[in-house]
Motif scaffolding. Structure first.
Motif, short mmCIF file in Angstrom:
data_model
loop_
_atom_site.label_atom_id
_atom_site.label_comp_id
_atom_site.label_asym_id
_atom_site.label_seq_id
_atom_site.Cartn_x
_atom_site.Cartn_y
_atom_site.Cartn_z
N THR A 1 0.84 -1.20 0.00
CA THR A 1 0.00 0.00 0.00
C THR A 1 0.88 1.25 0.00
O THR A 1 0.63 2.22 -0.73
CB THR A 1 -0.92 0.01 1.25
OG1 THR A 1 -1.61 -1.23 1.26
CG2 THR A 1 -1.92 1.15 1.23
N GLN A 2 1.94 1.23 0.81
CA GLN A 2 2.85 2.39 0.84
C GLN A 2 3.51 2.59 -0.53
O GLN A 2 3.60 3.72 -1.02
CB GLN A 2 3.91 2.20 1.93
CG GLN A 2 4.70 3.46 2.16
CD GLN A 2 5.62 3.40 3.38
OE1 GLN A 2 5.61 2.41 4.12
NE2 GLN A 2 6.40 4.44 3.58
N LEU A 3 3.95 1.52 -1.14
CA LEU A 3 4.58 1.63 -2.46
C LEU A 3 3.60 2.20 -3.49
O LEU A 3 3.96 3.06 -4.30
CB LEU A 3 5.07 0.25 -2.94
CG LEU A 3 6.55 -0.05 -2.73
CD1 LEU A 3 7.03 0.24 -1.34
CD2 LEU A 3 6.88 -1.49 -3.11
N LEU A 4 2.36 1.72 -3.41
CA LEU A 4 1.37 2.17 -4.39
C LEU A 4 1.05 3.66 -4.21
O LEU A 4 1.05 4.42 -5.18
CB LEU A 4 0.09 1.32 -4.27
CG LEU A 4 -1.02 1.62 -5.27
CD1 LEU A 4 -0.53 1.41 -6.71
CD2 LEU A 4 -2.24 0.74 -5.02
N HIS A 5 0.82 4.06 -2.98
CA HIS A 5 0.36 5.44 -2.76
C HIS A 5 1.49 6.45 -2.72
O HIS A 5 1.33 7.58 -3.16
CB HIS A 5 -0.50 5.51 -1.48
CG HIS A 5 -1.81 4.81 -1.67
ND1 HIS A 5 -2.90 5.41 -2.26
CD2 HIS A 5 -2.17 3.54 -1.41
CE1 HIS A 5 -3.89 4.54 -2.35
NE2 HIS A 5 -3.47 3.39 -1.82
N GLU A 6 2.67 6.05 -2.22
CA GLU A 6 3.74 7.05 -2.07
C GLU A 6 4.77 6.98 -3.18
O GLU A 6 5.43 7.98 -3.47
CB GLU A 6 4.41 6.88 -0.70
CG GLU A 6 3.44 7.20 0.43
CD GLU A 6 4.04 6.96 1.80
OE1 GLU A 6 5.27 6.99 1.93
OE2 GLU A 6 3.26 6.72 2.73
N ALA A 7 4.93 5.80 -3.83
CA ALA A 7 5.92 5.71 -4.92
C ALA A 7 5.23 5.48 -6.26
O ALA A 7 5.88 5.50 -7.30
CB ALA A 7 6.90 4.58 -4.63
N HIS A 8 3.92 5.27 -6.20
CA HIS A 8 3.16 4.95 -7.42
C HIS A 8 3.76 3.73 -8.14
O HIS A 8 3.86 3.70 -9.37
CB HIS A 8 3.05 6.17 -8.35
CG HIS A 8 2.12 7.20 -7.80
ND1 HIS A 8 2.03 8.48 -8.27
CD2 HIS A 8 1.22 7.12 -6.79
CE1 HIS A 8 1.13 9.16 -7.56
NE2 HIS A 8 0.63 8.34 -6.65
N VAL A 9 4.16 2.77 -7.32
CA VAL A 9 4.64 1.49 -7.85
C VAL A 9 3.72 0.40 -7.29
O VAL A 9 3.57 0.29 -6.07
CB VAL A 9 6.10 1.20 -7.41
CG1 VAL A 9 6.53 -0.20 -7.84
CG2 VAL A 9 7.05 2.25 -7.98
N ALA A 10 3.11 -0.35 -8.21
CA ALA A 10 2.22 -1.43 -7.75
C ALA A 10 2.97 -2.75 -7.71
O ALA A 10 3.62 -3.14 -8.68
CB ALA A 10 1.03 -1.56 -8.69
N VAL A 11 2.92 -3.42 -6.56
CA VAL A 11 3.43 -4.78 -6.43
C VAL A 11 2.30 -5.62 -5.83
O VAL A 11 1.38 -5.06 -5.23
CB VAL A 11 4.70 -4.86 -5.52
CG1 VAL A 11 5.87 -4.10 -6.11
CG2 VAL A 11 4.40 -4.36 -4.10
N ALA A 12 2.34 -6.92 -6.02
CA ALA A 12 1.24 -7.76 -5.52
C ALA A 12 1.57 -8.29 -4.13
O ALA A 12 2.55 -9.03 -3.96
CB ALA A 12 1.02 -8.93 -6.48
N PRO A 13 0.77 -7.92 -3.10
CA PRO A 13 1.06 -8.43 -1.75
C PRO A 13 0.90 -9.95 -1.71
O PRO A 13 -0.07 -10.50 -2.23
CB PRO A 13 0.02 -7.73 -0.86
CG PRO A 13 -0.88 -6.96 -1.75
CD PRO A 13 -0.39 -7.03 -3.16
N GLY A 14 1.86 -10.61 -1.05
CA GLY A 14 1.93 -12.06 -1.09
C GLY A 14 0.75 -12.79 -0.47
O GLY A 14 0.48 -13.94 -0.84
N ASN A 15 0.03 -12.14 0.46
CA ASN A 15 -1.08 -12.86 1.11
C ASN A 15 -2.20 -13.19 0.13
O ASN A 15 -3.02 -14.06 0.41
CB ASN A 15 -1.61 -12.07 2.31
CG ASN A 15 -2.12 -10.70 1.92
OD1 ASN A 15 -1.71 -10.14 0.90
ND2 ASN A 15 -3.03 -10.14 2.70
N GLY A 16 -2.24 -12.53 -1.03
CA GLY A 16 -3.25 -12.86 -2.04
C GLY A 16 -3.03 -14.24 -2.64
O GLY A 16 -3.91 -14.78 -3.32
#
Ligand SMILES: Cc1ncc(COP(=O)(O)O)c(C=O)c1O
Length: 390
Positions: free
Chosen positions: A342-357
């Motif tokens: 969430t921090q990467l997406l909102h503050e760096a605008h980089v989307a990664v897939a969280p592993g718990n999915g």
């Protein structure tokens, strides 16, 4: 408008993880954010020209404007057999040991529908591709999760499965090169799998979606090359990744005749078969020069090297994936994968897939895709560096 209640089967389905993730990325993009999407798993390169031309020509052929034959055209099934012979030296009977699929995803759900009854048990990798869960849920069957741990090379440990579960289990899902961990399997592991599965009367389903993508000069074995595998289970192959054809929805299952027969019966009731022109173009893909596949694999390997070098540079030291186009990176100490992503997406605008999915054992990891070019990967890592999390 009248609201119709969904059937209990629909309500049993797990939440579609990727569609939820996609929605939050689309929403940020619509607000103008320049997102680098490392979360996705869709190839970024176009389908090779000769495959597109084959589709274009076939689309003008009236024989393909009629219904395709039930269970597909023989020419495509023969091409599948030729492909397995050329690539893996595996002999397949195109009539009895090949089933055409609407993409690998369709087959992975259908195999549960074909083999599982209510209360049956399927062995499922954790972390793993969430679509295995869907078919199991449809059948009101149960999953026994097999943890994939770093210390075991992200391979399941069959001896850790309780004796009762081994005896009850009917299906075993495997996937190497692996999504999400980037791990690979050896022929010895596949041999162990056949022994285990035969001892306990379990059908193995090997998802070979990333079969063409392994690194460091290693060609990943097909499960079908293992002695006894064809009798024990099936392998599901897709053209989505090997030929950048994710939107075309074409794949196939090969192996155990009884399972192939059940898949065909199910499909006879649900569809007729794929658009004939797609079958023709898929045949072209499998039977023409595979030079483009080698180039594609080299491209992913270069991107992988850039990603791992950059991760080291910013202090996020990680191991290089050995196959697939995903890297499975640990999140910094003290953070959950969701907080980190969430921090990467909102503050760096980089989307990664969280592993718990991908399951409980995905906690503490994020999945990073190699489906962006090297410049984008570098830019993403610089943006992450600026957050000073390492
Ligand atoms: C592990 C795995 N299996 C199967 C698939 C399904 O691919 P397709 O339905 O496009 O053939 C995917 C797609 O991302 C995947 O990652």
């Amino acid at each position: 408008m009248k609201q119709y209640a969904a059937s209990t089967m629909i309500r049993r389905l797990p939440e579609q993880y990727f569609s939820k993730l996609e929605k939050s990325i689309v929403s940020l993009k619509s607000q103008g954010a320049d997102i680098i999407n490392l979360a996705q798993g869709s190839p970024d390169q176009p389908t090779p020209d000769h495959i597109i031309k084959s589709l274009q020509e076939a689309a003008t052929d009236p024989q393909f404007h009629r219904y395709s034959p039930f269970q597909g055209f023989s020419f495509f099934k023969e091409a599948v057999a030729e492909f397995y012979k050329n690539q893996y030296d595996v002999d397949l009977d195109p009539n009895e040991e090949v089933c055409i699929l609407f993409g690998g995803k369709g087959g992975l759900v259908e195999v549960s529908q074909c083999l599982l009854n209510r209360g049956d048990v399927a062995l499922v990798p954790d972390p793993g591709y969430p679509d295995y869960w869907s078919g199991v849920a449809m059948q009101e069957a149960n999953m026994h999760m097999m943890p994939l741990r770093h210390e075991h090379g992200f391979l399941p440990q069959y001896e850790d499965i309780p004796a009762r579960v081994r005896d009850e289990a009917k299906l075993l899902f495997l996937n190497y090169p692996n999504n999400p961990t980037g791990a690979v399997a050896s022929s010895a592991f596949f041999e162990e799998t056949v022994r285990f599965a035969n001892d306990h009367d379990i059908c193995t389903v090997h998802d070979f979606a990333y079969g063409a993508i392994s690194f460091d000069g290693v060609k990943h074995p097909s499960f079908m090359q293992t002695k006894g595998a064809k009798e024990n289970g099936i392998e599901i192959y897709t053209l989505s990744k090997t030929y950048n054809m994710a939107g075309w929805r074409v794949g196939f299952a090969v192996g155990n005749r009884s399972v192939i027969k059940h898949l065909n019966v199910l499909q006879d009731h649900q569809y007729v078969s794929l658009f004939g022109a797609v079958q023709r173009a898929a045949t072209t893909a499998l039977t023409s020069s595979q030079a483009g596949v080698t180039e594609l694999q080299q491209m992913y390997e270069k991107r992988r090297n850039v990603l791992v070098e950059e991760a080291k540079r910013i202090g996020w030291a990680q191991e290089a994936p050995k196959g697939s186009f995903f890297a499975w990176f640990k999140v910094p100490n003290g953070m959950s994968e969701t907080e980190f992503a969430t921090q990467l997406l909102h503050e760096a605008h980089v989307a990664v897939a969280p592993g718990n999915g991908f399951g409980e054992h995905g906690r503490g990891y994020v999945r990073i895709g190699l489906v962006n070019d090297e410049t984008k990967i570098k830019e993403a890592m610089s943006r992450i560096e600026a957050l000073n999390l390492f």
